[in-house]
Design a protein around this motif. Structure first.
Motif, PDB file in Angstrom:
ATOM      1  N   ALA A 152       2.041   0.176   1.133  1.00  0.00           N
ATOM      2  CA  ALA A 152       1.149  -0.024  -0.012  1.00  0.00           C
ATOM      3  C   ALA A 152       0.653   1.284  -0.544  1.00  0.00           C
ATOM      4  O   ALA A 152       0.486   1.467  -1.746  1.00  0.00           O
ATOM      5  N   ALA A 153       0.428   2.251   0.363  1.00  0.00           N
ATOM      6  CA  ALA A 153      -0.038   3.563  -0.085  1.00  0.00           C
ATOM      7  C   ALA A 153       0.987   4.203  -0.977  1.00  0.00           C
ATOM      8  O   ALA A 153       0.660   4.845  -1.970  1.00  0.00           O
ATOM      9  N   ALA A 154       2.286   4.025  -0.612  1.00  0.00           N
ATOM     10  CA  ALA A 154       3.339   4.586  -1.456  1.00  0.00           C
ATOM     11  C   ALA A 154       3.363   3.921  -2.812  1.00  0.00           C
ATOM     12  O   ALA A 154       3.561   4.564  -3.840  1.00  0.00           O
ATOM     13  N   THR A 155       3.103   2.596  -2.816  1.00  0.00           N
ATOM     14  CA  THR A 155       3.065   1.868  -4.086  1.00  0.00           C
ATOM     15  C   THR A 155       1.934   2.368  -4.964  1.00  0.00           C
ATOM     16  O   THR A 155       2.091   2.580  -6.169  1.00  0.00           O
ATOM     17  N   GLU A 193       1.474  -9.900   4.858  1.00  0.00           N
ATOM     18  CA  GLU A 193       2.613 -10.745   4.432  1.00  0.00           C
ATOM     19  C   GLU A 193       3.277 -10.146   3.200  1.00  0.00           C
ATOM     20  O   GLU A 193       4.514 -10.072   3.106  1.00  0.00           O
ATOM     21  N   ILE A 194       2.477  -9.716   2.235  1.00  0.00           N
ATOM     22  CA  ILE A 194       3.025  -9.152   0.996  1.00  0.00           C
ATOM     23  C   ILE A 194       3.712  -7.828   1.273  1.00  0.00           C
ATOM     24  O   ILE A 194       4.825  -7.547   0.778  1.00  0.00           O
ATOM     25  N   LEU A 195       3.090  -6.982   2.083  1.00  0.00           N
ATOM     26  CA  LEU A 195       3.661  -5.666   2.376  1.00  0.00           C
ATOM     27  C   LEU A 195       4.963  -5.763   3.163  1.00  0.00           C
ATOM     28  O   LEU A 195       5.831  -4.897   3.060  1.00  0.00           O
ATOM     29  N   SER A 196       5.093  -6.796   3.977  1.00  0.00           N
ATOM     30  CA  SER A 196       6.323  -6.948   4.759  1.00  0.00           C
ATOM     31  C   SER A 196       7.517  -7.265   3.903  1.00  0.00           C
ATOM     32  O   SER A 196       8.659  -7.063   4.297  1.00  0.00           O
ATOM     33  N   LYS A 197       7.246  -7.766   2.689  1.00  0.00           N
ATOM     34  CA  LYS A 197       8.347  -8.128   1.781  1.00  0.00           C
ATOM     35  C   LYS A 197       8.744  -6.976   0.869  1.00  0.00           C
ATOM     36  O   LYS A 197       9.668  -7.090   0.084  1.00  0.00           O
TER      37      LYS A 197
END
Length: 371
Positions: free
Chosen positions: A302-305, A366-370
């Motif tokens: 997420a940090a990269a996003t 859950e979202i980050l795993s995808k």
């Protein structure tokens, strides 16, 4: 040596001696309330003249014989020429049948002034603050019952030739009555105390009967009572006003920002989120976008996003050296289900208390795993 001793009171008469009959009329100073005419022990059938606007109290033998209104009268005193002198031999010339006349003014006194000797403590029901109020008033009195006035006040050797004596006599008892009435009235108000001057007429009418109750015992009547001022200590209200003005300024600033964005067709919530990201990117010490990702529990992905999104918003696009004119980078195609927006919505729901921290962490992972 004279056989008859002259009554020393006769020095007040015309020519310094008492006559067969005398004329008794007011010689008091202007502005008097009650004046004791200096001629005493005058002979019977002397003439009393009472002018308009005054009354006369005829005192004989220590008793109030009669109160006279305007007009001319003959007085019976038991003092007779020659006979009185013979009768007064044993008393050194002093008459055993004493008589005197008091003249009383019927008109209202001039305005007497009153003011609080200490502030009245009042609580403002609107703001919940305690403050101090000072009051000042003017009033007028009139002698309604001259006999009672003479017996209750003048008979006690008080000086009431002018109204300053009345003011000094009643000031302390007035303090208690007026301050009590003002305090009771102001503490019952459900509106704020600023602007209480509008109640002065109403409050004056409420206080006047209390003043009359006091002075009526002395033969007086309060013909006029008017509050001339109610002064509120505004120190605390100044602080409240400053806070209110600061709040209004902030609200108007927010409204102006939102109105401007509405005109440009931009969404207020999205712009605020962008501002948050901008502040993070401008603060290297906080770790940039990586720090906010960690702080939200979103992980490295997420940090990269966040970092990519921040670069897209604020970082200028690098241009080839050979191109003379800079061209904007093409916008990336929107994802079918943008995880960034989903994560930000989750964060808003967490801040609003709509979901728990555990729910937020589970859904975020859950979202980050995808990704």
């Amino acid at each position: 040596m004279a056989f008859f001793k002259k009554n020393p009171n006769e020095s007040a008469y015309f020519d310094g001696k008492k006559h067969w009959t005398d004329v008794i009329k007011n010689t008091g100073p202007e502005g008097f309330l009650i004046w004791r005419q200096p001629e005493e022990d005058f002979n019977t059938n002397s003439t009393l003249i009472v002018m308009p606007g005054e009354e006369a109290i005829f005192v004989k033998g220590g008793n109030i014989e009669q109160v006279f209104d305007k007009g001319t009268y003959k007085l019976s005193t038991e003092n007779y020429p020659v006979i009185s002198r013979l009768r007064n031999l044993a008393t050194g010339g002093i008459s055993t049948f004493n008589c005197v006349v008091y003249f009383v003014r019927k008109a209202d006194t001039k305005e007497l002034r009153w003011g609080t000797d200490s502030p009245i403590q009042v609580r403002d029901k609107v703001w919940g603050v305690r403050t101090d109020v000072k009051a000042r008033a003017v009033y007028k009195l009139r002698i309604e019952n001259p006999g009672k006035f003479l017996e209750k006040l003048v008979g006690s050797n008080n000086n009431f030739e002018d109204q300053s004596g009345l003011d000094a006599y009643f000031i302390n008892v007035f303090q208690g009555k007026i301050k009590s009435a003002v305090s009771k009235f102001l503490n019952s108000l459900t509106t704020e105390l600023i602007g209480i001057e509008e109640y002065m007429d109403e409050l004056s009418e409420q206080i006047k009967p209390s003043i009359n109750e006091i002075v009526s015992e002395y033969g007086l009547a309060c013909t006029t009572f008017m509050l001339a001022g109610l002064t509120v200590d505004k120190t605390k209200y100044d602080t409240i006003d400053e806070s209110q003005m600061e709040l209004i300024a902030r609200q108007r600033g927010y409204q102006g920002d939102k109105a401007g964005l509405d005109i440009l067709g931009q969404d207020w919530d999205k712009v605020q989120n962008v501002e948050i990201l901008k502040n993070i990117s401008n603060n290297p010490g906080s770790g940039g976008f990586a720090a906010v990702g960690a702080g939200l529990g979103l992980g490295v992905g997420a940090a990269a996003t966040f970092g990519t999104m921040g670069q897209q918003i604020y970082a200028p696009t690098a241009m080839p050296a050979q191109q003379p004119v800079a061209q904007p980078a093409p916008a990336p195609a929107p994802a079918a289900d943008d995880p960034m927006e989903t994560l930000m919505k989750l964060k808003k729901m967490l801040d609003a208390g709509l979901i728990s921290q555990d729910q937020y962490d589970a859904k975020s992972n859950e979202i980050l795993s995808k990704m």
